[in-house]
Write an enzyme that holds these catalytic residues in place. Structure first.
Site, PDB file in Angstrom:
ATOM      1  N   GLY A  21     -10.275   6.721  14.486  1.00  0.00           N
ATOM      2  CA  GLY A  21      -9.291   7.559  15.184  1.00  0.00           C
ATOM      3  C   GLY A  21      -9.750   9.005  15.256  1.00  0.00           C
ATOM      4  N   GLY A  23     -11.190  10.751  17.624  1.00  0.00           N
ATOM      5  CA  GLY A  23     -11.282  11.456  18.907  1.00  0.00           C
ATOM      6  C   GLY A  23     -10.061  12.278  19.264  1.00  0.00           C
ATOM      7  N   ARG A  74      -8.870  -3.565  13.720  1.00  0.00           N
ATOM      8  CA  ARG A  74      -8.390  -4.910  13.395  1.00  0.00           C
ATOM      9  C   ARG A  74      -9.485  -5.948  13.519  1.00  0.00           C
ATOM     10  NH1 ARG A  74      -3.079  -4.354  17.196  1.00  0.00           N
ATOM     11  NH2 ARG A  74      -4.553  -3.110  18.382  1.00  0.00           N
ATOM     12  N   TYR A 154       5.668   9.018   2.402  1.00  0.00           N
ATOM     13  CA  TYR A 154       6.614   7.907   2.242  1.00  0.00           C
ATOM     14  C   TYR A 154       5.920   6.639   1.732  1.00  0.00           C
ATOM     15  CZ  TYR A 154       5.650   6.732   7.238  1.00  0.00           C
ATOM     16  OH  TYR A 154       5.068   6.406   8.440  1.00  0.00           O
ATOM     17  N   PRO A 197       4.384  16.963   7.453  1.00  0.00           N
ATOM     18  CA  PRO A 197       4.367  17.163   8.902  1.00  0.00           C
ATOM     19  C   PRO A 197       3.243  18.090   9.384  1.00  0.00           C
ATOM     20  CG  PRO A 197       6.245  18.303   7.900  1.00  0.00           C
ATOM     21  CD  PRO A 197       5.582  17.534   6.819  1.00  0.00           C
TER      22      PRO A 197
HETATM   23  N1  COA Z   1       9.180  -0.433  18.996  1.00  0.00           N
HETATM   24  C1  COA Z   1       9.294  -1.705  18.514  1.00  0.00           C
HETATM   25  N2  COA Z   1       8.422  -2.704  18.802  1.00  0.00           N
HETATM   26  C2  COA Z   1       7.384  -2.398  19.609  1.00  0.00           C
HETATM   27  C3  COA Z   1       7.199  -1.105  20.148  1.00  0.00           C
HETATM   28  C4  COA Z   1       8.155  -0.097  19.813  1.00  0.00           C
HETATM   29  N3  COA Z   1       8.057   1.169  20.244  1.00  0.00           N
HETATM   30  N4  COA Z   1       6.092  -1.094  20.911  1.00  0.00           N
HETATM   31  C5  COA Z   1       5.580  -2.338  20.853  1.00  0.00           C
HETATM   32  N5  COA Z   1       6.355  -3.132  20.068  1.00  0.00           N
HETATM   33  C6  COA Z   1       6.143  -4.553  19.741  1.00  0.00           C
HETATM   34  C7  COA Z   1       5.759  -5.368  20.958  1.00  0.00           C
HETATM   35  O1  COA Z   1       6.902  -5.809  21.665  1.00  0.00           O
HETATM   36  C8  COA Z   1       4.981  -6.519  20.335  1.00  0.00           C
HETATM   37  O2  COA Z   1       5.827  -7.459  19.745  1.00  0.00           O
HETATM   38  P1  COA Z   1       6.189  -8.877  20.525  1.00  0.00           P
HETATM   39  O3  COA Z   1       4.872  -9.530  20.791  1.00  0.00           O
HETATM   40  O4  COA Z   1       7.030  -9.622  19.539  1.00  0.00           O
HETATM   41  O5  COA Z   1       6.920  -8.482  21.780  1.00  0.00           O
HETATM   42  C9  COA Z   1       4.283  -5.863  19.143  1.00  0.00           C
HETATM   43  O6  COA Z   1       5.036  -4.665  18.854  1.00  0.00           O
HETATM   44  C10 COA Z   1       2.859  -5.473  19.438  1.00  0.00           C
HETATM   45  O7  COA Z   1       2.864  -4.646  20.582  1.00  0.00           O
HETATM   46  P2  COA Z   1       1.559  -4.348  21.458  1.00  0.00           P
HETATM   47  O8  COA Z   1       1.917  -3.342  22.503  1.00  0.00           O
HETATM   48  O9  COA Z   1       0.942  -5.653  21.882  1.00  0.00           O
HETATM   49  O10 COA Z   1       0.605  -3.746  20.346  1.00  0.00           O
HETATM   50  P3  COA Z   1      -0.804  -3.137  20.515  1.00  0.00           P
HETATM   51  O11 COA Z   1      -1.644  -3.783  19.491  1.00  0.00           O
HETATM   52  O12 COA Z   1      -1.290  -3.151  21.921  1.00  0.00           O
HETATM   53  O13 COA Z   1      -0.553  -1.589  20.144  1.00  0.00           O
HETATM   54  C11 COA Z   1      -0.137   0.258  18.746  1.00  0.00           C
HETATM   55  C12 COA Z   1       0.146  -1.218  18.995  1.00  0.00           C
HETATM   56  C13 COA Z   1       0.660   0.721  17.525  1.00  0.00           C
HETATM   57  C14 COA Z   1      -1.608   0.425  18.473  1.00  0.00           C
HETATM   58  C15 COA Z   1       0.252   1.057  19.995  1.00  0.00           C
HETATM   59  O14 COA Z   1       1.648   1.076  20.126  1.00  0.00           O
HETATM   60  C16 COA Z   1      -0.284   2.453  19.967  1.00  0.00           C
HETATM   61  O15 COA Z   1      -1.345   2.712  20.480  1.00  0.00           O
HETATM   62  N6  COA Z   1       0.407   3.391  19.365  1.00  0.00           N
HETATM   63  C17 COA Z   1      -0.054   4.731  19.301  1.00  0.00           C
HETATM   64  C18 COA Z   1      -0.790   4.981  18.054  1.00  0.00           C
HETATM   65  C19 COA Z   1       0.146   5.478  17.060  1.00  0.00           C
HETATM   66  O16 COA Z   1       1.206   4.898  16.851  1.00  0.00           O
HETATM   67  N7  COA Z   1      -0.224   6.556  16.440  1.00  0.00           N
HETATM   68  C20 COA Z   1       0.629   7.167  15.506  1.00  0.00           C
HETATM   69  C21 COA Z   1      -0.008   7.201  14.195  1.00  0.00           C
HETATM   70  S1  COA Z   1       1.192   7.548  12.948  1.00  0.00           S
END
Ligand code: COA
Length: 291
Positions: A21, A23, A74, A154, A197
């Protein structure tokens, strides 16, 4: 002062550090400082176009060498490929910063099983995948190494609305201390930082969209009444990556302005009490004692 670089210019000279992560956001801020201190940095994420742009900007800013590589933490095969490519480019790898993460802010009962697993897979298993790949490599090559994990406060307390993340980060905390004991004999150090934060555009916009960020003003929760500056996190990360911290192993360092303790102390909410109210309360308690 806290937003100034802290270490001497050659503190990481000759080291190669992989930053997952790396970038964007805090990963990029820490990577940029590693470069300024003389390290080569390998930045990874799922988005190669973002990484390549970041790498060229970071090279221009620091004069250092950045290798951008696509990798979903992953997938163990992709991590092995990152290690191989890093060795091909820089010959050795000395450090790993497990910074990549994912999070859903949501009532837990609204999450599907797959949503829960997704966060565990990225945060806990992703960190384990990278740690195991580098650990096995260093043990085989009889080389020392430094692993630094980004967790969160947390991880100690738990937190509602981010339960998969809290479980995963708690697991990373346990991994940090466990491997500090187990791999110390190989010269592999494991430490973690628990940041409070530190606003970043990506995570904060995504996690707290629209007005939520304004309503949920983090600095009011912090005794020091400010949020963190990226450079002060980078200073700590660079110190823990460097040989100057060579005797620190298995430590979790909190950098949060006192935020989590503010939430924990039973009477900390009394900061709302005004001096006049304190006068009244004092009178009441003194007179009650005398009666
Ligand atoms: N709230 C609840 N559930 C959610 C969601 C949200 N905001 N966004 C996705 N989901 C669910 C999906 O519905 C799916 O479940 P399902 O198959 O039962 O429907 C599951 O989570 C996986 O979602 P998907 O979009 O396929 O996951 P992904 O592997 O493509 O991406 C992340 C997951 C976390 C990597 C992506 O959301 C992301 O890039 N997030 C930004 C990175 C991040 O969170 N950074 C912060 C660091 S603290």
């Amino acid at each position: 002062m806290y937003n100034q670089p802290m270490l001497r210019d050659d503190a990481l000279s000759g080291k190669t550090i992989i930053v997952t992560g790396g970038g964007t956001g805090l990963g990029r801020a820490m990577s940029t400082y590693f470069l300024k201190l003389g390290a080569n940095v390998v930045i990874t994420s799922r988005k190669l176009d973002v990484l390549e742009k970041a790498a060229s900007e970071m090279e221009t800013e620091t004069g250092g060498k950045v290798l951008p590589l696509q990798c979903d933490v992953r997938n163990p095969d992709e991590i092995d490929a990152v290690l191989k490519a890093s060795l091909a480019r820089f010959e050795t790898v000395n450090g790993l910063l497990n910074n990549a993460a994912g999070n859903f802010i949501s009532p837990t009962e609204r999450l599907s099983a797959n949503a829960f697993s997704t966060i565990i897979d990225i945060v806990l298993k992703g960190t384990a995948n990278c740690t195991m790949a580098l650990g096995k490599h260093w043990i085989k090559e009889k080389q020392p190494g430094t692993i630094l994990n980004i967790i969160t406060t947390y991880a100690f307390t738990g937190s509602g609305y981010v339960v998969p993340s809290a479980c995963a980060k708690g697991g990373v905390l346990a991994m940090t201390r466990s491997l500090a004991a187990e791999w110390g004999k190989y010269g592999i150090r494991n430490n973690a930082i628990a940041p409070g934060p530190f606003p970043t555009k990506g995570a904060w916009d995504r996690l707290l969209p629209g007005d939520m960020a304004k309503k949920f003003d983090f600095k009011n929760r912090v005794p020091l009444k400010r949020v963190g500056d990226h450079q002060e996190l980078a200073n700590l990360a660079a110190f823990l990556m460097s040989d100057f911290s060579g005797y620190i192993n298995g430590e979790i360092i909190t950098i949060d302005g006192g935020e989590w303790l503010q939430g924990a102390g039973q009477f900390n909410g009394l900061e709302m009490v005004t001096p006049e109210m304190w006068d009244m309360l004092e009178q009441m308690t003194r007179s009650a004692k005398g009666s």
